[in-house]
Design an enzyme around this catalytic site. Sequence first.
Site, short mmCIF file in Angstrom:
data_model
loop_
_atom_site.label_atom_id
_atom_site.label_comp_id
_atom_site.label_asym_id
_atom_site.label_seq_id
_atom_site.Cartn_x
_atom_site.Cartn_y
_atom_site.Cartn_z
N MET A 34 0.85 -1.20 0.00
CA MET A 34 0.00 0.00 0.00
C MET A 34 0.88 1.25 0.00
SD MET A 34 -3.42 -0.94 2.08
CE MET A 34 -2.80 -0.61 3.70
N GLY A 35 2.14 1.09 -0.41
CA GLY A 35 3.04 2.24 -0.44
C GLY A 35 3.54 2.61 0.94
N HIS A 41 9.45 -3.57 3.13
CA HIS A 41 8.97 -3.78 1.75
C HIS A 41 10.14 -4.06 0.81
CE1 HIS A 41 5.75 -0.99 3.40
NE2 HIS A 41 5.04 -2.01 2.96
N GLN A 65 -10.32 -2.54 2.48
CA GLN A 65 -9.83 -3.26 3.66
C GLN A 65 -9.77 -2.38 4.91
OE1 GLN A 65 -5.92 -4.09 1.63
NE2 GLN A 65 -5.10 -3.81 3.69
N GLY A 151 4.99 -9.93 4.02
CA GLY A 151 5.82 -9.90 5.22
C GLY A 151 5.18 -10.70 6.36
N ASP A 154 2.58 -9.14 9.06
CA ASP A 154 1.13 -9.38 8.99
C ASP A 154 0.91 -10.89 8.95
OD1 ASP A 154 -0.12 -6.62 8.61
OD2 ASP A 154 1.47 -6.60 7.11
N LEU A 188 9.31 -2.73 11.66
CA LEU A 188 9.04 -1.65 10.72
C LEU A 188 7.58 -1.73 10.27
CD1 LEU A 188 12.21 -1.37 8.45
CD2 LEU A 188 11.77 -0.47 10.73
N SER A 189 6.96 -0.56 10.19
CA SER A 189 5.57 -0.47 9.76
C SER A 189 5.34 0.91 9.17
CB SER A 189 4.64 -0.66 10.97
OG SER A 189 3.34 -0.17 10.68
N SER A 190 4.52 0.97 8.14
CA SER A 190 4.20 2.28 7.55
C SER A 190 3.53 3.17 8.60
CB SER A 190 3.26 2.11 6.36
OG SER A 190 3.86 1.26 5.42
O1 PAF Z 1 -0.15 -5.70 3.48
C1 PAF Z 1 -0.59 -4.79 2.78
O2 PAF Z 1 0.06 -3.78 2.56
C2 PAF Z 1 -1.97 -4.92 2.18
O3 PAF Z 1 -2.84 -5.55 3.05
C3 PAF Z 1 -1.98 -5.60 0.80
C4 PAF Z 1 -1.51 -7.05 0.90
C5 PAF Z 1 -1.07 -4.85 -0.15
C6 PAF Z 1 -3.39 -5.62 0.22
O4 PAF Z 1 -3.88 -4.33 0.05
#
Ligand code: PAF
Length: 283
Positions: A34-35, A41, A65, A151, A154, A188-190
């Site tokens: 999701m950037g 990432h 989501q 990752g 999650d 690490l997390s956005s």
């Molecule tokens: O983990 C994420 O960033 C999101 O849940 C994903 C897998 C890109 C789906 O939108």
Amino acid sequence: MPPRPQIITSITAMQAQALAWRAAGKRIGLVPTMGALHEGHLSLVEAARKENDFTVATIFVNPTQFGPREDFAKYPRTLEQDIALLSPAGCDVVFAPTAEEMYPPHCTTAIEPPQVASVLEGTFRPGHFRGVCTVVLKLFELVPSERAYFGQKDYQQQLVLRHMVRDLNLPVKIVTCPIVREANGLALSSRNRYLSDAERNSALGLSVALQRVSHACQQGESDGATLRDLMRSTLTEHGIDRIDYATLVQADTLEELSVIRSPAVALIACHVGTTRLIDNQCL
Ligand code: PAF
């Protein structure tokens, strides 16, 4: 220095490129994101590059989501920075569609997630995995890939997606990459960018709790209640009082364990200020 990745925003163009690669016998590694990219990432991109001929990273903040009271509107959107990070990583294509491209008005089909989606995040974020499964299945169709990289941070998400791939006989292999942590242990997390300095200190409670549980297990402690208490008291000690869950479950079924037996995983979701954080540790 590898060339800047090609940026594709249209579904037709993305699918055509991916199908041309596949027709030429090339293997594609898909990295859905999701950037707001970070080293975690980039480790997925790195793994994809090693195992495939082409790497496609997707950047799409998937509205389906997020729950109505979640952070969809404020979720960081940093496309230019993300592309700058992906260039040296050797990513071939960045697929960054708009929400209208992914979900035109007629688009009402959704995926019913597998059973393992009903607990933990499924309890606290109703509808979340329906959105994740739907968008990831769409991405698998748009970018027919040999492998897709997620990752372990999650943990439940990668398990849900593994079950979806198994149940729907999808021709893609899910690869789960290790959690990347700061030197102090913070995963690490956005969403870490939402944290103030004081909150970053509190947030260390998650990794400390997981380390303590892991250590206690290694020392022979197997009582689930004792280990859950240890996690909760560690979080409280770090000033975290809003805990969604801090638990130990069987690694494949996510069934709660009263006596810990391998393979198990300890999982935490809690709130630090207004930021919800998750972390986990396989035992
Ligand atoms: O983990 C994420 O960033 C999101 O849940 C994903 C897998 C890109 C789906 O939108």
